[in-house]
Design an enzyme around this catalytic site. Structure first.
Site, PDB file in Angstrom:
ATOM      1  N   ARG A   1      -6.778   4.055  -2.091  1.00 37.37           N
ATOM      2  CA  ARG A   1      -6.882   2.639  -1.733  1.00 37.37           C
ATOM      3  C   ARG A   1      -6.914   2.459  -0.221  1.00 37.37           C
ATOM      4  O   ARG A   1      -7.750   1.718   0.307  1.00 37.37           O
ATOM      5  CB  ARG A   1      -5.706   1.865  -2.326  1.00 37.37           C
ATOM      6  CG  ARG A   1      -5.739   0.376  -1.989  1.00 37.37           C
ATOM      7  CD  ARG A   1      -4.485  -0.349  -2.421  1.00 37.37           C
ATOM      8  NE  ARG A   1      -4.634  -1.782  -2.271  1.00 37.37           N
ATOM      9  CZ  ARG A   1      -3.679  -2.666  -2.511  1.00 37.37           C
ATOM     10  NH1 ARG A   1      -2.487  -2.257  -2.924  1.00 37.37           N
ATOM     11  NH2 ARG A   1      -3.892  -3.959  -2.349  1.00 37.37           N
TER      12      ARG A   1
ATOM     13  N   CYS B   1       0.808  -1.220   0.000  1.00 36.19           N
ATOM     14  CA  CYS B   1       0.000   0.000   0.000  1.00 36.19           C
ATOM     15  C   CYS B   1       0.841   1.270   0.000  1.00 36.19           C
ATOM     16  O   CYS B   1       0.294   2.367   0.047  1.00 36.19           O
ATOM     17  CB  CYS B   1      -0.927   0.019   1.220  1.00 36.19           C
ATOM     18  SG  CYS B   1      -2.149  -1.303   1.216  1.00 36.19           S
TER      19      CYS B   1
END
Length: 304
Positions: free
Chosen positions: A239, A193
């Protein structure tokens, strides 16, 4: 000599002319077969390096698009330099394979291919194929030192942005380094991430898009390439925001497995969409500037 004998001699000469390139190509393929088998069984199956086969396919497509230029290119082999570059690339292949340096092992295909082209065809063909060959650098797994050095700062940046953004929106959220506490749940911002791997993949797409469709517009190309990192950070921010909200409303178990992978796919789609949006905005701004210049030129001409 009869016509049939002449035809036979011509075919034999043609086959002899193709024998050396075919043997060289087979030898290079055999040398790199273990490398690509290992990549297919390992790195290319991961989210981080899964774009590798697509890079090779894109390079082959670019070579196919250059077929007309290749037909008209003048062949002028450079055997001495070709052998030097080829043997140098093979030496890098052997050393990096012995030391398990993935990046150099895969990247060694570039000097090997350059050496083969110089050996068989020369500089005119190499100039045509320079970009497709150089583009293969994106098929190599990213160096570990580069990923490790940039991953932590990017994870901290993403964590800060997500925490500040959701806090401003009124959510009960706090942060400790790369750990985000939202409601009763704790989320660890993982390496995937951080955006580092997305930067490599999106950089490959951006470079390919610029070369294939925007190469004649140098300033526009440079602007698009410069926007790759901000676009990637934005996509990864979205995200992590999505994962935090899914955990907050649906529970921590909802962000494991399929949902996590789905946000990874969505990240990629969003990043590519943002790149195209930026390209469209650049086009609109360019058109406005051009119209402004034209109107000023017309007004100036009219006043004189």
């Amino acid at each position: 000599m009869s016509a049939s004998e002449t035809l036979t001699a011509t075919r034999l000469f043609a086959w002899r002319g193709l024998l050396w390139p075919a043997l060289l190509a087979a030898s290079i393929a055999a040398a790199y077969l273990p490398t690509f088998v290992t990549l297919a069984q390992g790195p290319w199956q991961t989210e981080q390096e899964g774009h590798g086969p697509l890079i090779i396919a894109a390079s082959l497509w670019l070579v196919w698009q250059s077929r007309d230029k290749l037909r008209t290119a003048t062949l002028s082999p450079s055997p001495v330099l070709g052998w030097l570059v080829l043997l140098g690339g093979l030496a890098v292949l052997v050393l990096s394979r012995n030391q398990d340096i993935w990046f150099l092992e895969v990247a060694s295909e570039i000097p090997v291919l350059v050496g083969c082209i110089l050996l068989l065809a020369g500089w005119s063909v190499l100039r045509i194929l320079a970009f497709p060959i150089g583009f293969l650098i994106f098929s190599a797994p990213a160096p570990g030192w580069m990923v490790d050095g940039a991953t932590v700062p990017l994870k901290v940046l993403i964590s800060d942005l997500v925490t500040n953004g959701l806090y401003a929106a009124g959510y009960p959220i706090a942060q400790n380094g790369v750990v985000i506490q939202i409601g009763p749940y704790q989320l660890l911002v993982q390496d995937a991430c951080s955006g580092m791997n997305s930067i490599f993949a999106l950089s490959a797409i951006g470079v390919f898009y610029v070369y294939a469709f925007r190469w004649h517009e140098k300033i526009r190309s440079l602007i698009l390439l410069a926007l790759i990192i901000p676009i990637t950070v934005t996509a990864n921010f979205l995200r992590v925001v999505a994962l935090a909200l899914i955990a907050y409303y649906g529970g921590i178990e909802k962000i494991e497995g399929f949902e996590h992978d789905l946000t990874g796919i969505a990240l990629f789609v969003v990043a590519v969409g943002l790149m195209f949006m930026c390209d469209g905005m650049i086009s609109v701004v360019s058109d406005l500037l051009l119209r402004t210049r034209r109107s000023r030129a017309i007004s100036t001409t009219g006043s004189t």
